[in-house]
Design a protein around this motif. Sequence first.
Motif, mmCIF file in Angstrom:
data_model
loop_
_atom_site.group_PDB
_atom_site.id
_atom_site.type_symbol
_atom_site.label_atom_id
_atom_site.label_comp_id
_atom_site.label_asym_id
_atom_site.label_seq_id
_atom_site.Cartn_x
_atom_site.Cartn_y
_atom_site.Cartn_z
ATOM 1 N N VAL A 140 0.854 -1.178 0.000
ATOM 2 C CA VAL A 140 0.000 0.000 0.000
ATOM 3 C C VAL A 140 0.893 1.232 0.000
ATOM 4 N N PRO A 141 0.404 2.384 -0.447
ATOM 5 C CA PRO A 141 1.231 3.596 -0.399
ATOM 6 C C PRO A 141 1.809 3.824 0.998
ATOM 7 N N GLY A 142 3.102 4.092 1.037
ATOM 8 C CA GLY A 142 3.799 4.255 2.310
ATOM 9 C C GLY A 142 4.554 3.016 2.755
ATOM 10 N N HIS A 143 4.299 1.877 2.079
ATOM 11 C CA HIS A 143 4.974 0.629 2.429
ATOM 12 C C HIS A 143 6.423 0.647 1.930
ATOM 13 N N ILE A 144 7.285 -0.103 2.621
ATOM 14 C CA ILE A 144 8.692 -0.230 2.233
ATOM 15 C C ILE A 144 8.922 -1.653 1.744
ATOM 16 N N LEU A 145 9.357 -1.794 0.490
ATOM 17 C CA LEU A 145 9.716 -3.094 -0.076
ATOM 18 C C LEU A 145 11.121 -3.486 0.374
#
Length: 355
Positions: free
Chosen positions: A57-62
Motif C-alpha cells: 500500500v502507499p507508504g509501504h517499504i519493499l
Amino acid sequence: MRAAVFTDYGEPLDVREVDDPEPDPHGAVVAVEACGVCRSDWHAWQGDWEWRGLDPVPGHILGHEPAGHVVAVGEEVTGVSEGDHVAVPFNLGDGSCHLCRTGHSNICENREALGLQPSAPGAFAEQVPVPHADHNLVTLPEGVSSVDMAGLGCRFMTAFHGLAHRADVGAGDWFVVHGCGGVGLSAVQIADALGANVIGVDLMDDKLDFAEAQGAVETVNAGDVEDPAAEVRAITDGGADVSMDALGIETTCRNAIGSLGKTGQHVQVGLTTKEAGGTLPLPTDEMVTAEIDFLGALGMPPERYDEIFRMVATGKLDPAAIITERIGLEEVSGVLDDMTDFETVGIPVIDDFDG
C-alpha cells in the motif's frame, strides 16, 4: 531514517525520511548495510500478487534480502544481541507453530513475507524491524560482508533449499534451469557444487555467459532453437534428472518439465504474474506416464543456513560471485524498471542508504 517508499504500482519509489522502527517485545531492529533487489520486489511493485495478499500500500517499504547489524532488541529476546551481524530470511516464521517446530518454518502457518506485505515493512531502508528475532535472525560467519551475503535472504537460499532439500540432486546428474536471473544463477552454482552437470537456458547470451562462469557445462539460448526442451533432451541423451523453472511463466515451466527424462524431478521456484493468477497449465498426462515429480520450493528454514555457511567456508559456494551491481537507494526504481524487460544480470545490491 531514509527509505525508498512505495507510492503506486509501477511508479518510482519515493526516497524520503520516515520514522525509525521500534522492536516488538519479541523482535529486533537491524541496521541494513546491504539489501538485494529481487524480482519478487518487482512482482509486488507491479501488483502481481494482490490475489495472494502480498499487496503493498502507499507508504509501504519493499525489500526482503537484507544483511546488517542488530541495533535494538525487544525485552523478550534472549538469543540475539545488539551488535550481532545477521541476515534476515524473507519468510518470517513465528517459531512456535507445528511447521516451525518440525523444521518447516519457511512455510510457517503464520508466515509473514518481509517487505512483500503491509504487516512486514521491508529493507529498502536504513533499518528494518524483524519479528520473532530469536527464530528469524541468522548470525553470519566471521569474515563475510553484508554485501556478500545480501542475496541469501531469498534467491540463493531458495535455490539451495530446492536442490539440496526438496530435489535429489547428486553427483553426475543432469540439472537444467530455465531462466538465468538471480535465483537461476544461484541454482547453477549450487547444483555444480553438489556435483551435477548443469545446463542453463535463457534468451540472453550475457546471462548464459554468466551461467557458464558459475559452472554450467552447457547452455541453450531458447530464442535460437525451435524447441529448447528437445535441445536439452538431446544434450543429456534422453532428458535431465532434475529441472527448475526460475521464472514462473507457462513457457519456461512447460519447457523445464519437457526437458526431463522419465522419473525426473521438477523444482518450481518461479511464481506467476497477475495474468496467470497462480495457475499454469501443465502436461499432466506426460508427467503421470513418465512418473515426473513436481516439487515446490519457497525460501529455506533459517535453522539450515549453516549448511550454506559450511560450504562457503570451504570454497564450494560463493554467493558473492552472483552480485553484479552495487547501488544507492535512489537507484532502486531504475533497477525495478529494468527488470520489466529482464535487463538486469545477476543480483543488484543496495549498499548506500544515506545518499
